[in-house]
Write an enzyme that holds these catalytic residues in place. Structure first.
Site, PDB file in Angstrom:
ATOM      1  N   HIS A  50      11.471  64.869 -96.885  1.00 53.00           N
ATOM      2  CA  HIS A  50      10.107  65.028 -96.794  1.00 53.00           C
ATOM      3  C   HIS A  50       9.295  65.252 -97.841  1.00 53.00           C
ATOM      4  O   HIS A  50       8.166  65.006 -97.998  1.00 53.00           O
ATOM      5  CB  HIS A  50      10.259  66.670 -95.937  1.00 53.00           C
ATOM      6  CG  HIS A  50      10.757  66.476 -94.518  1.00 53.00           C
ATOM      7  ND1 HIS A  50      11.985  67.391 -94.435  1.00 53.00           N
ATOM      8  CD2 HIS A  50      10.225  65.768 -93.408  1.00 53.00           C
ATOM      9  CE1 HIS A  50      12.137  67.203 -93.002  1.00 53.00           C
ATOM     10  NE2 HIS A  50      11.188  66.374 -92.488  1.00 53.00           N
ATOM     11  N   GLU A  91      11.217  56.102 -93.124  1.00 56.10           N
ATOM     12  CA  GLU A  91      11.982  54.929 -92.444  1.00 56.10           C
ATOM     13  C   GLU A  91      13.179  55.322 -91.581  1.00 56.10           C
ATOM     14  O   GLU A  91      13.743  54.631 -90.955  1.00 56.10           O
ATOM     15  CB  GLU A  91      12.136  54.040 -93.337  1.00 56.10           C
ATOM     16  CG  GLU A  91      10.727  52.961 -93.500  1.00 56.10           C
ATOM     17  CD  GLU A  91      11.276  51.864 -94.540  1.00 56.10           C
ATOM     18  OE1 GLU A  91      12.261  51.709 -95.023  1.00 56.10           O
ATOM     19  OE2 GLU A  91      10.149  51.064 -94.702  1.00 56.10           O
ATOM     20  N   GLN A 119      10.406  55.064 -84.507  1.00 56.95           N
ATOM     21  CA  GLN A 119       9.089  55.884 -84.336  1.00 56.95           C
ATOM     22  C   GLN A 119       8.138  55.385 -85.173  1.00 56.95           C
ATOM     23  O   GLN A 119       6.972  55.557 -84.824  1.00 56.95           O
ATOM     24  CB  GLN A 119       9.816  57.355 -84.807  1.00 56.95           C
ATOM     25  CG  GLN A 119       8.440  58.215 -85.117  1.00 56.95           C
ATOM     26  CD  GLN A 119       8.919  59.777 -85.458  1.00 56.95           C
ATOM     27  OE1 GLN A 119       9.265  60.566 -84.759  1.00 56.95           O
ATOM     28  NE2 GLN A 119       8.828  60.286 -86.826  1.00 56.95           N
TER      29      GLN A 119
HETATM   30  O1  PAF Z   1       9.656  62.655 -87.359  1.00 57.46           O
HETATM   31  C1  PAF Z   1       9.540  63.836 -86.846  1.00 57.46           C
HETATM   32  O2  PAF Z   1       9.819  64.974 -87.423  1.00 57.46           O
HETATM   33  C2  PAF Z   1       8.684  64.017 -85.777  1.00 57.46           C
HETATM   34  O3  PAF Z   1       9.075  63.136 -84.704  1.00 57.46           O
HETATM   35  C3  PAF Z   1       7.035  64.001 -85.877  1.00 57.46           C
HETATM   36  C4  PAF Z   1       6.528  62.650 -86.378  1.00 57.46           C
HETATM   37  C5  PAF Z   1       6.666  65.050 -86.970  1.00 57.46           C
HETATM   38  C6  PAF Z   1       6.448  64.469 -84.581  1.00 57.46           C
HETATM   39  O4  PAF Z   1       6.807  65.436 -84.002  1.00 57.46           O
END
Ligand code: PAF
Length: 281
Positions: free
Chosen positions: A36, A149, A154
Site C-alpha cells: 500500500h 496488480e 479487480q
Molecule cells: O483492493 C482493495 O483493498 C479493495 O477491494 C478496494 C479497492 C479498496 C475496494 O474496497
C-alpha cells in the site's frame, strides 16, 4: 495530515483544491503494508496531494466470517501514513457514511470480466467492489487512482467501471510487492502463522515455475504441474489455478501468439485465502 470520517466534509475540503493541483487517490481496506505504502508514495510523486481511504467494504465479502476476521489496524495505518513526506489526507468512514441501512451493492455487468476466477468463487464480490469504488471516486474526484496488480482482475474491472460510468479519472496499476520469501504482500498475511507464512511461498514458486516453462510447455501440462505441486504441499489448499488472457481474463486452453497471458492462483492456508498472479509473456 487531516483525517475525515464524513464524505461531505472531505468533499468540501477537496473542492477548495486549486484547479491546477492534482489529486491522487489510493483506496484501501486498511491493515496497510509496504505494498500500500508503495502506491501512496507513487501517488505522492505524481500529485500535489493524495487521499487514502481506509474502509473495509462489507458488500464485497461473500463470506461473513471473512469480513469479521479481516484485519483492522487503523491506529497503525495512521502512524505509517504520518511517516510519509507529502500532503496525505485520510478518509476513514463508518459504514453508515457510505451506505444506507440496506448496505447493498449495485448489480454490474462488466462484460463478463466479473464472471471469471474471483467472480466464480466469490459470488457478488465485484458488485461490491464496483459499488464502493464508484462511490469513492465520485466523492474524491481524483485525477488519478492507484490500484495494486495483486488484485489484477479487480484492476481490469475498475478500468471497465470507469469507462462505463465515464468517470474522469486515470486508473494506474502498480506492480506486486513481495516478502523476502516471494509471498505477495497482503493485509491477510497478518493472519498467517509463521509456519503458514513460510509454506505459502509455494504460491510464488509455482507461479515462477509456470512462467519459466510457459514458452516450452503446453497449458494442459502446466495445469497438471500446478495440481501436482499443491498435492505435494497439503497445508495449502488450491482453490483455482488459471492461465488467462490478460485482457479478457478468459481461461486459455492454448496459446495465441499475439495475446498476453497471466497465471492466477487462489489458495487457502488454513482459513486464510491468498491470491497471486504473474505475467507469462
Ligand atoms: O483492493 C482493495 O483493498 C479493495 O477491494 C478496494 C479497492 C479498496 C475496494 O474496497
Amino acid at each position: 495530515m487531516v483525517i475525515y470520517s464524513q464524505k461531505e466534509t472531505l468533499a468540501q475540503a477537496l473542492s477548495s483544491v486549486a484547479k491546477n493541483e492534482k489529486i491522487g487517490f489510493v483506496p484501501t481496506m486498511g491493515a496497510l503494508h509496504k505494498g500500500h505504502i508503495s502506491l501512496v508514495k507513487k501517488a505522492l510523486d505524481e500529485n500535489n496531494l493524495v487521499v487514502v481511504s481506509i474502509f473495509v467494504n462489507p458488500t464485497q465479502f461473500n463470506n461473513p466470517a471473512d469480513l469479521a476476521k479481516y484485519p483492522r489496524t487503523p491506529e497503525d495505518d495512521i502512524l505509517l501514513l504520518k511517516k510519509l513526506k507529502g500532503d496525505v489526507i485520510v478518509y476513514l468512514p463508518e459504514v453508515s457514511d457510505l451506505y444506507d441501512a440496506s448496505v447493498s451493492a449495485k448489480k454490474y455487468n462488466f462484460g463478463n470480466l466479473e464472471n471469471e476466477m474471483e467472480g466464480k468463487h466469490r459470488k457478488g464480490h465485484f458488485d461490491g467492489v464496483g459499488t464502493i469504488v464508484s462511490k469513492l471516486l465520485k466523492i474524491v474526484k481524483p485525477n488519478t487512482a492507484y490500484f495494486g496488480e495483486k488484485d489484477f482482475q479487480q484492476l481490469q474491472i475498475v478500468k471497465k467501471l470507469v469507462a462505463m460510468e465515464k468517470l474522469p479519472v486515470k486508473i494506474v496499476g502498480c506492480p506486486i510487492l513481495r516478502e523476502s520469501n516471494g509471498l505477495a504482500m497482503s493485509s491477510r498475511n497478518k493472519r498467517l502463522s509463521t509456519k503458514q507464512f513460510e509454506e505459502a511461498t509455494i504460491i510464488y514458486k509455482t507461479l515462477k515455475e509456470v512462467r519459466d516453462k510457459f514458452s516450452s510447455t503446453s497449458i494442459t501440462d502446466l495445469n497438471a504441474l500446478v495440481a501436482e505441486r499443491f498435492l505435494q504441499n497439503p497445508n495449502l489448499n488450491l482453490e483455482y489455478f488459471e492461465i488467462a488472457n490478460e485482457k479478457t481474463l478468459k481461461t486459455a486452453k492454448r496459446r495465441n501468439r499475439d495475446s498476453k497471458y497471466r497465471a492466477f492462483i487462489a489458495a487457502f492456508a488454513g482459513d486464510v485465502r491468498l491470491i497471486d498472479n504473474m505475467p507469462l509473456n
